[in-house]
Design a protein around this motif. Structure first.
Motif, PDB file in Angstrom:
ATOM      1  N   VAL A   1      -2.109 -13.248 -11.466  1.00  0.00           N
ATOM      2  CA  VAL A   1      -1.086 -14.391 -11.396  1.00  0.00           C
ATOM      3  C   VAL A   1      -1.465 -15.713 -10.952  1.00  0.00           C
ATOM      4  O   VAL A   1      -1.230 -16.578 -11.970  1.00  0.00           O
ATOM      5  N   VAL A   2      -2.226 -15.756  -9.832  1.00  0.00           N
ATOM      6  CA  VAL A   2      -2.804 -17.399  -9.797  1.00  0.00           C
ATOM      7  C   VAL A   2      -3.713 -17.743 -10.864  1.00  0.00           C
ATOM      8  O   VAL A   2      -3.626 -19.070 -11.039  1.00  0.00           O
TER       9      VAL A   2
ATOM     10  N   PHE B   1     -11.654 -19.980 -10.804  1.00  0.00           N
ATOM     11  CA  PHE B   1     -11.636 -19.662  -9.355  1.00  0.00           C
ATOM     12  C   PHE B   1     -12.983 -20.418  -8.975  1.00  0.00           C
ATOM     13  O   PHE B   1     -12.731 -21.025  -7.831  1.00  0.00           O
TER      14      PHE B   1
ATOM     15  N   GLN C   1      -3.318 -17.175 -13.858  1.00  0.00           N
ATOM     16  CA  GLN C   1      -2.559 -17.580 -14.973  1.00  0.00           C
ATOM     17  C   GLN C   1      -2.198 -19.098 -14.766  1.00  0.00           C
ATOM     18  O   GLN C   1      -2.068 -19.858 -15.533  1.00  0.00           O
ATOM     19  N   PHE C   2      -1.622 -19.320 -13.603  1.00  0.00           N
ATOM     20  CA  PHE C   2      -1.073 -20.404 -13.091  1.00  0.00           C
ATOM     21  C   PHE C   2      -2.032 -21.396 -13.158  1.00  0.00           C
ATOM     22  O   PHE C   2      -1.695 -22.851 -13.568  1.00  0.00           O
ATOM     23  N   LEU C   3      -3.325 -21.169 -12.523  1.00  0.00           N
ATOM     24  CA  LEU C   3      -4.455 -22.240 -12.507  1.00  0.00           C
ATOM     25  C   LEU C   3      -4.801 -22.724 -14.009  1.00  0.00           C
ATOM     26  O   LEU C   3      -4.992 -23.652 -14.120  1.00  0.00           O
TER      27      LEU C   3
ATOM     28  N   ILE D   1      -3.014 -22.462 -16.824  1.00  0.00           N
ATOM     29  CA  ILE D   1      -1.754 -23.335 -17.447  1.00  0.00           C
ATOM     30  C   ILE D   1      -2.032 -24.985 -16.931  1.00  0.00           C
ATOM     31  O   ILE D   1      -2.041 -25.841 -17.201  1.00  0.00           O
TER      32      ILE D   1
ATOM     33  N   LEU E   1     -12.705 -24.104  -8.255  1.00  0.00           N
ATOM     34  CA  LEU E   1     -11.675 -24.408  -7.446  1.00  0.00           C
ATOM     35  C   LEU E   1     -11.954 -24.203  -5.856  1.00  0.00           C
ATOM     36  O   LEU E   1     -11.574 -24.769  -5.159  1.00  0.00           O
TER      37      LEU E   1
END
Lengths: 514, 512
Positions: B407-408, B481, B410-412, B414, B484
């Motif tokens: 989920v994270v 990932f 996907q968030f990152l 986008i 970041l």
């Protein structure tokens, strides 16, 4: 209580129809009221009055012949989703009877689609319109114009909230219904121990706020009719206007300033307003979501001002164009201040950077517990905190990090719910864009249209900008897809997606197995 | 005294004796990453030098000297580092990011030295394009020397290999997506990645032969050994950088490229099972089926859009579809008119990319399948708030922590696309172009096309516009990932160092 005893028992048990019946009665009253405005304006009273009486009859029959039934989650979703859908269909009747969207070269199905689009855009407070150069808004009578505005006002605080506020005898779970229609963060949104009282306080606040905006607009230079009409759509962050060029018609910085204040207020959490009112001091800044909301609007305004200024506009014109459009899109209202297609306020002509910022604003919207649409600032903040936790857990694999919003830890269940919501939202945006592209819409018009409709914003980019009609940007089937997206966005996805579960279960029980 | 200590340290580094204290995890990982980056560029530079020597092209000496120097520096550093018992996961990712950044800067500078590009900024853009296997190069390949061409192609190949190592051998051992990386082991078959080292060997076992087979196949079509090698390296790594001439005018070359690109988008686990002849149950993989159906669907859409159902049309459609889904991104012209759905479909296909555990970029299909199931679970949870419903992929429950990371991710993903779009748009591009460039840079695909399907020439873009794409390319190639995590680690380490320095200063002040 007495109303129920007039009808012989047993009544048909249906929460959906019972609530829909009451909601239709409210909508019918609005139609009847607007029919007299139309008469006063010299127009025909028949379409609005006929639509009103028919809707009132159906609503009354539905209310009296039913009683609230089961109140499980599926039934609540069916009730809320069904109510909104049925009310929107009946809301299209005045347009159809008045032949508002009849024009040469289109068939009756397209006219129906347009009427439905306008009705759903109204109730869902989206503000997208199928009026345009081919069918100017200003050619309509006062009744139809005020009716459009009224649909947004009713939808702003929520039709079901309205029903809950007047119905203490409702056996259905009032809080469940309210939460399904206007999801917030849970018990924090309750203003009183009783749900009915909470709903009433919300509506009272809403009414006072609307009246205040109307008075301010009157003093700023609008006529009584326009002030009242625009107050309705400012408080509801809807964005319908009585003019073709929207707020650009007045070309007045004072009116725009009043509207900016109104839109910011409407896009903030109403619970905060009520608490401030009760405590006689401003409690807004103690709320991290409100701080994030203001920060987002300020930062976006500053960035757009800089871009417009760098592209040759004077500082004053940049400020006026940027702040108004950022606030109107950031609060999901959707007014326009472009005086013509080539003026400063037409953001379709702005540089790409400014348009990307507006596109981001289209996604986020205002605060939870407000009348605005979009993903909401709270979800964005939780998403960011969630991502931060995930990155920290990479560095410290055995550590347990709670997600914080401000100084308050957020339960993991809420984080999961928000994550799930955002996943579904992203999928709807991609899926919707795909469907619209398949229906012949170009990429930017399709994507911005879907984002705008899901976020109940109003205007989109490219062919559906602030000075364009949705007829120019989208085909009739595409407009129906967008209308569905508006309802999905207004109810924050779940009620519309899950509304058929309860009827399906009932049917499965009642039908004999083959 | 200090020179003696340095000599001792150097000697111990060469001999492997640990006479000094081991380095901290983050320092060691960063140094190793830096050394690996230098070695990668040095190796490719020597290959380029040899090529230039063979064809008597200029700058062979520059490539040679630079290659030797970089290899020497890398080797010295590699042996000098006193490794700790165990590197922390975040620091390994940091080291890999350092390696990637080192390659970009070192290769970029070397490109300037060899006059492949006129400026350092364009040099790092081109090297980033090559190592991240993004096909957004703005260089005219015909004007490059043979050495420069093989240097770029070699960097692409190295980037592809690094991606596989990161995705299959490194990230899973750090916990992220461990239960998604290699599900073969759970059905009792030969696992691809029982350990990091074994996984690396197995990856090479597949990647090298695949490259050789493609080279051989291209060479046999008559396009020449050198051009065949360039194209094979470009196809197998999903790099998509152009090769001289018009290689795709030959239908056989195009079909071989289609096969190569399609294989590159397939998970290495699937290829490993094919190599082991363990094909039983392979078709049950939802991801594989989606990948093949997606390629087929996109090809059919292109054929339908063009309105031409001949064999040539099928070939062109298969080429564009596999090029988009595998994020290879060869810049070929459209073969017919495009309906509005086609650019959207191609953009989506590029953003999603191929199977997870493959060389392709993008968000990958496995996380997408997981997210679809997650959304279904969320809908069910709305109806039954207390329901406990584990998410299953391939019949096996997925760890909740993995789901959270998806989920994270996907968030990152986008967020990266939006931030890059904004940055590109601020340099003067329209929203559509900015969005297209951002998606292609993050998914390491290409080319950016107009609505009619005409590929844009990145050579026409401004230098600033190209530079702002580099972070997205690096983040996208490293599955977001690691970059970041590195960034946040750097901030954390800086904070820590700042804190310690402050404490030392305070202590000194107190003593004085």
């Amino acid at each position: 209580m007495t109303a129920y005893r007039l009808v012989p028992s047993p009544r048909w048990s249906s929460t959906t129809w019972h609530i829909t019946g009451i909601a239709l009665q409210f909508v019918a009253l609005g139609m009847v009221f607007c029919s007299f405005l139309e008469l006063n304006d010299g127009g025909s009273i028949v379409p609005l009055l006929a639509a009103g009486l028919f809707t009132l009859t159906v609503g009354t029959v539905a209310r009296l012949s039913t009683e609230t039934g089961k109140t499980g989650q599926a039934e609540i979703f069916a009730a809320v989703g069904g109510t909104w859908l049925i009310v929107s269909v009946f809301g299209a009747l005045p347009y159809l009877l008045a032949a508002t969207f009849a024009r040469p070269g289109i068939g009756f199905p397209v006219e129906v689609a347009d009427a439905l689009f306008e009705s759903i855009s109204g109730f869902s407070c989206t503000g997208s319109t199928v009026f345009g150069a081919h069918n100017p808004i200003e050619s309509q009578g006062a009744g139809i114009l005020f009716y459009r505005q009224l649909t947004q006002w009713m939808g702003g605080m929520g039709i079901v909230v309205l029903v809950v506020s007047i119905l203490p005898s409702l056996r259905a779970s009032g809080l469940g219904l309210m939460s399904a229609e206007a999801p917030g963060t849970g018990s924090a949104d309750r203003l009183a121990p009783r749900v009915t009282d909470t709903a009433q306080r919300f509506w009272k606040l809403y009414f006072v706020f609307t009246a205040a905006v109307a008075v301010a607009l009157l003093f700023a230079g609008m006529s009584i009719f326009d002030a009242a009409a625009h107050a309705l759509t400012t408080a509801s962050t809807g964005g319908f206007s009585t003019r073709d060029t929207s707020i650009g018609y007045w070309d007045s910085a004072t009116i725009e300033a009043v509207l900016i204040a109104g839109m910011i207020f409407g896009g903030a959490n109403f619970t905060l307003h009520w608490r401030s009112f009760n405590k006689k001091r401003l409690v807004h800044f103690s709320d991290p979501e409100f701080r994030g909301y203001l920060f987002m609007l300020t930062a976006a305004s500053a960035a757009v001002i800089w871009i417009l200024f760098a592209n040759g506009l004077t500082f004053g014109r940049s400020v006026r164009a940027a702040v108004f459009n950022v606030v109107t899109l950031g609060t999901s209202t959707g007014f326009g201040n472009a005086t013509s297609t080539m003026s400063d306020g037409n953001f379709v002509l702005w540089a790409g950077g400014a348009q990307v910022i507006l596109l981001i604003l289209l996604v986020f919207g205002g605060c939870t517990g407000s009348t605005s649409g979009g993903v909401k600032v709270l979800r964005l903040q939780v998403g960011l905190a969630h991502a931060r936790r995930s990155l920290r857990s990479f560095r410290h694999p055995r550590a347990v990090f709670p997600v914080f919003l401000g100084r308050r830890p957020i339960p993991d269940s809420l984080v999961e719910r928000i994550a799930g919501f955002m996943v579904i939202y992203a999928m709807l945006v991609v899926g919707g864009t795909f469907v619209l592209a398949a229906l012949g819409t170009d990429l930017l018009t399709a994507a911005s249209g879907v984002i705008s409709s899901l976020g109940n914003m109003g205007p989109a980019l490219q062919n559906a900008g602030p000075t364009a009609s949705f007829v120019d940007g989208y085909s009739a089937p595409a407009r129906l897809v967008l209308a569905f997206m508006m309802l999905v966005g207004r109810l924050e996805i779940f009620p519309m997606v899950l509304m058929l579960v309860a009827p399906y279960r009932t049917l499965r029980h009642r039908l004999p197995r083959l | 005294m200090s020179s003696l200590k340095f000599a001792e340290g150097l000697a111990s580094g060469f001999s492997g004796h640990k006479t000094r204290r081991t380095w901290s995890s983050w320092r060691s990982a960063s140094a190793l990453g830096f050394a690996l980056g230098l070695l990668a560029v040095g190796g490719n530079a020597l290959l380029a030098a040899a090529t230039n020597r063979l064809v008597a092209a200029p700058h062979g000496g520059t490539f040679f000297l630079a290659g030797v120097f970089l290899l020497l520096c890398g080797w010295i550093l590699l042996t000098f580092v006193q490794r700790p018992e165990r590197h922390r996961g975040a620091h390994i990712l940091g080291g890999l990011t350092v390696a990637m950044v080192t390659v970009i800067f070192a290769a970029g500078y070397l490109m300037v030295l060899t006059e492949a590009v006129p400026s350092f900024s364009l040099g790092i853009y081109e090297s980033a394009n090559a190592i991240t296997t993004t096909a957004l190069s703005g260089v005219n390949v015909e004007a490059l020397s043979a050495g420069s061409q093989i240097f770029r192609a070699g960097l692409q190949w190295t980037g592809g290999l690094a991606t596989l190592l990161l995705g299959v051998a490194i990230i899973p051992t750090l916990g992220a997506g461990r239960d998604l990386a290699d599900r073969v082991g759970q059905s009792g078959m030969l696992p691809l990645a029982p350990s990091g080292g074994q996984a690396a060997r197995n990856i090479l076992f597949i990647y090298l032969p695949l490259s050789l087979v493609l080279w051989l196949a291209f060479a046999l079509t008559g396009m020449g050994v050198f051009d065949g090698l360039l194209l094979a390296l470009s196809v197998v790594s999903t790099g998509g950088l152009a090769v001289p001439g018009e290689p795709f005018s030959n239908s056989v070359v195009q079909w071989i490229a289609v096969a190569g690109m399609s294989l590159s988008g397939v998970s290495l686990v699937v290829l490993w099972r094919l190599a082991q002849r363990k094909t039983k149950g392979l078709w049950r993989s939802m991801e594989l089926r989606l990948y093949l159906l997606g390629t087929l669907g996109l090809a059919l859409l292109l054929i339908y859009s063009a309105g031409d159902f001949g064999l040539d049309s099928v070939r062109h459609a298969a080429f564009i579809a596999s090029s988009a889904i595998s994020t290879t991104g060869f810049a070929v012209q459209p073969f017919g008119p495009w309906v509005p759905l086609v650019p959207v479909a191609i953009l989506c296909a590029t953003a999603i990319g191929g199977m997870s555990g493959s060389i392709s970029g993008g968000f990958h299909l496995q996380p997408l399948v997981a997210l679809v199931r997650l959304s279904r679970r969320e809908l069910l949870r709305q109806l039954h708030p207390r329901i406990v419903l584990p998410l299953r992929l391939g019949g096996v429950p997925v760890d909740e922590r993995t789901i959270e990371r998806m989920v994270v991710l996907q968030f990152l993903f986008i967020a990266t696309v939006i931030a890059t779009s904004l940055a590109v748009a601020l340099t003067g591009f329209s929203v559509v172009d900015a969005l297209g460039m951002a998606v292609h840079a993050t998914a390491t695909g290409g080319p950016v096309r107009s609505i009619e399907g005409i590929p844009q020439d990145p050579g026409d873009w401004g230098v600033l516009s190209r530079l702002v794409l580099i972070p997205a390319m690096v983040a996208g190639r490293m599955a977001i990932f690691p970059v970041l995590v590195t960034a946040t680690s750097v901030v954390a380490v800086a904070q820590q160092q700042f804190h310690f320095a402050g404490r030392r200063v305070r202590k000194k002040l107190r003593r004085s």
